[in-house]
Design an enzyme around this catalytic site. Structure first.
Site, PDB file in Angstrom:
ATOM      1  N   GLU A 163       0.851  -1.195   0.000  1.00  0.00           N
ATOM      2  CA  GLU A 163       0.000   0.000   0.000  1.00  0.00           C
ATOM      3  C   GLU A 163       0.880   1.236   0.000  1.00  0.00           C
ATOM      4  O   GLU A 163       1.876   1.276   0.704  1.00  0.00           O
ATOM      5  CB  GLU A 163      -0.841   0.114   1.292  1.00  0.00           C
ATOM      6  CG  GLU A 163      -1.841  -0.940   1.554  1.00  0.00           C
ATOM      7  CD  GLU A 163      -2.491  -0.738   2.946  1.00  0.00           C
ATOM      8  OE1 GLU A 163      -2.626   0.406   3.428  1.00  0.00           O
ATOM      9  OE2 GLU A 163      -2.840  -1.759   3.551  1.00  0.00           O
ATOM     10  N   GLU A 194     -13.800   5.560   0.324  1.00  0.00           N
ATOM     11  CA  GLU A 194     -14.623   4.651   1.125  1.00  0.00           C
ATOM     12  C   GLU A 194     -15.331   5.432   2.220  1.00  0.00           C
ATOM     13  O   GLU A 194     -14.708   5.872   3.179  1.00  0.00           O
ATOM     14  CB  GLU A 194     -13.731   3.542   1.707  1.00  0.00           C
ATOM     15  CG  GLU A 194     -13.148   2.635   0.625  1.00  0.00           C
ATOM     16  CD  GLU A 194     -12.084   1.677   1.150  1.00  0.00           C
ATOM     17  OE1 GLU A 194     -12.431   0.774   1.927  1.00  0.00           O
ATOM     18  OE2 GLU A 194     -10.908   1.853   0.789  1.00  0.00           O
ATOM     19  N   LYS A 205     -15.150   4.676   6.264  1.00  0.00           N
ATOM     20  CA  LYS A 205     -13.907   4.618   7.041  1.00  0.00           C
ATOM     21  C   LYS A 205     -13.962   5.654   8.155  1.00  0.00           C
ATOM     22  O   LYS A 205     -14.317   6.810   7.923  1.00  0.00           O
ATOM     23  CB  LYS A 205     -12.682   4.872   6.149  1.00  0.00           C
ATOM     24  CG  LYS A 205     -12.378   3.706   5.219  1.00  0.00           C
ATOM     25  CD  LYS A 205     -10.979   3.776   4.665  1.00  0.00           C
ATOM     26  CE  LYS A 205      -9.968   3.274   5.691  1.00  0.00           C
ATOM     27  NZ  LYS A 205      -8.592   3.253   5.155  1.00  0.00           N
ATOM     28  N   GLU A 253      -9.241  10.194   5.569  1.00  0.00           N
ATOM     29  CA  GLU A 253      -9.364   8.733   5.566  1.00  0.00           C
ATOM     30  C   GLU A 253     -10.401   8.232   4.564  1.00  0.00           C
ATOM     31  O   GLU A 253     -10.283   7.135   4.040  1.00  0.00           O
ATOM     32  CB  GLU A 253      -9.740   8.226   6.968  1.00  0.00           C
ATOM     33  CG  GLU A 253      -8.548   8.069   7.888  1.00  0.00           C
ATOM     34  CD  GLU A 253      -7.493   7.119   7.314  1.00  0.00           C
ATOM     35  OE1 GLU A 253      -7.848   5.975   6.992  1.00  0.00           O
ATOM     36  OE2 GLU A 253      -6.335   7.537   7.153  1.00  0.00           O
TER      37      GLU A 253
END
Ligand SMILES: *[C@@H]1O[C@H](CO)[C@@H](O)[C@H](O)[C@H]1NC(C)=O
Length: 449
Positions: free
Chosen positions: A263, A317, A320, A326
């Site tokens: 990542e 997303e 999250k 985030e």
């Protein structure tokens, strides 16, 4: 360099070799995280990635059968993850990992191109001593399980947060946590060496930048950071972190073990006014990253190495927790529109290899670039396999005007057209720019595809 010399070297270097497409060698990996309630169905996502993007590697944080099935017949290589909680049981009877593979892999393979199984995620950085203690034996058991089922093309590894390092600054001081270094990391690296698998880390320059280091974090021009012990100068934080990991492995005698990036990424949105967080910042980091890891340059301590790299993340997303950033790591919104242009879209449409009328793009030299830089670009491009520079040689259709600016533009475009035409294929150390206006003139035709 004087123009006459420049032209001479152009002539010298322009060798015609049959065309091949660099698209096939670019590694474009993404993490497909699903902590959201608004994402499209996996089949739509898989088809979208296959037909509209250059993404060719996808990593999952689980082994969701719907997602694995969706990637069948896409050729996209898929990485799946075993939950951390199963690690202790995997280290026990071989049958546990055999059964897991039989239910989670066998039904989908090989139509879904599963190439790697990750045993847990960032296990070494969590507090669960039981999982940590069983990690290496479990890796060996899962590896044997795959062998016993004749699935020898599927590798097994486990990704780590950079929290595994207790020292990393400068890179030559890199070392793992004491006790863990000999008890866990040495046997783990030994596993990687023996199985020829990569030690996977998740380096995030985003978590270490400041006003003074943002250019260093973004792979932009900067003064660099010197490591006195090795005499190496670092011009980006990614290399800095990777070499710290390498130094830690080398300290234990495993400097040869391959390293990959599970990542890394940059969010496109943060708190209002947050420094260094915008779509442009995310675009800059991720395009420069792709260019860097696909360049084959490696790092100062690991020259000429390639790092398989998975960008975090495919989607924004919305579920999250934590700060706004985030929820904004994605390359794409939930409706599949790009958050910014990361240079990974197929511009030809539909993945059929055809190009809709009016979508052609060319790559040309920026104005105001030094003669040295222009010449370096010509030299590089015209010595690249598959690029035809004959038109800018004397007597060629694009020889006039006989200027470096003109010759470099022609050459850089020829290079760009021979690649996947990602934005990062038209950068040349920030001396080139993409245009939708055909630069062809008189008898000089600039290639387009
Ligand atoms: C599976 O993925 C690997 C790694 O990207 C690739 O080399 C291979 O060609 C793929 N296989 C198929 C059948 O698509």
């Amino acid at each position: 360099m004087p123009t006459s010399m420049a032209i001479a070297s152009t002539l010298f270097l322009c060798i015609y070799v049959s065309v091949f497409n660099l698209a096939h060698s670019a590694f474009v990996g993404v993490n497909y995280g699903t902590l959201a309630n608004n994402l499209p169905p996996p089949s739509v996502v898989a088809n979208f990635l296959k037909t509209k993007t250059y993404v060719n590697h996808v990593k999952l944080f689980d082994a969701n059968p719907d997602v694995i099935r969706a990637f069948a017949n896409t050729q996209i290589s898929l990485v799946i993850t075993v939950p951390n909680g199963l690690i202790p049981s995997f280290a026990g009877a071989q049958s546990v990992s055999v059964d897991w593979v039989k239910s989670n892999v066998v039904p989908f393979y090989p139509s879904t191109n599963i190439t790697l199984i990750l045993l847990g995620n960032e296990v070494m950085y969590n507090k669960d001593k039981n999982q940590i203690a069983h990690l290496v034996p479990a890796l060996w058991k899962l590896n044997s399980a795959l062998k016993s089922l004749k699935l020898t093309h599927i590798r097994v590894s486990t990704p780590h947060s950079l929290g595994i390092l207790v020292a990393s600054n400068p890179p030559s001081t890199g070392r793992f946590r004491r006790v863990y270094d000999r008890v866990i990391f040495a046997p783990l690296l030994d596993y990687h060496r023996k199985t020829k698998t990569a030690f996977i880390v998740n380096p995030y320059p985003y978590f270490g930048y400041s006003h003074s280091t943002i250019d260093f974090a973004m792979f932009k021009k900067n003064a660099g950071v010197h490591d006195a012990r090795t005499g190496k100068t670092y011009t980006n934080m990614f290399d800095y972190l990777m070499d710290a990991v390498h130094s830690a492995a080398k300290r234990l005698g495993y400097g040869d073990v391959e390293i990959a990036v599970g990542e890394t990424g940059w969010p496109s949105k943060g708190k209002p006014g947050q420094f260094g967080v915008s779509s442009e910042d995310a675009r800059t980091y991720n395009t420069n990253l792709l260019k860097h890891v696909n360049s084959g340059k490696g790092t100062p301590l690991m020259p000429n190495r390639n790092f398989d790299t998975y960008i975090f993340a495919l989607f924004n997303e919305n579920l999250k927790p934590g700060p706004i950033a985030e929820r904004n790591w994605g390359l794409f919104n939930a409706d599949l529109t790009p958050v910014y242009d990361a240079g990974i879209m197929r511009t030809g449409g539909g993945g059929t290899g055809t190009r809709a009328h009016g979508e052609s793009k060319w790559c040309v030299a920026k104005l105001g670039i030094s003669a040295t830089a222009l010449q370096a670009n010509i030299d590089y491009v015209c010595s690249t396999t598959g690029v035809d520079c004959r038109a800018i040689q004397m007597g060629g259709a694009c020889f006039q005007p006989n200027t470096l600016q003109s010759h470099a533009s022609y050459a850089m475009n020829a290079y760009y057209q021979s690649t996947a035409r990602n934005d990062f294929n038209c950068d040349f150390s920030n001396s080139a720019v993409i245009t939708t206006t055909d630069p062809s003139y008189n008898g000089c035709r600039y290639q387009a595809s």
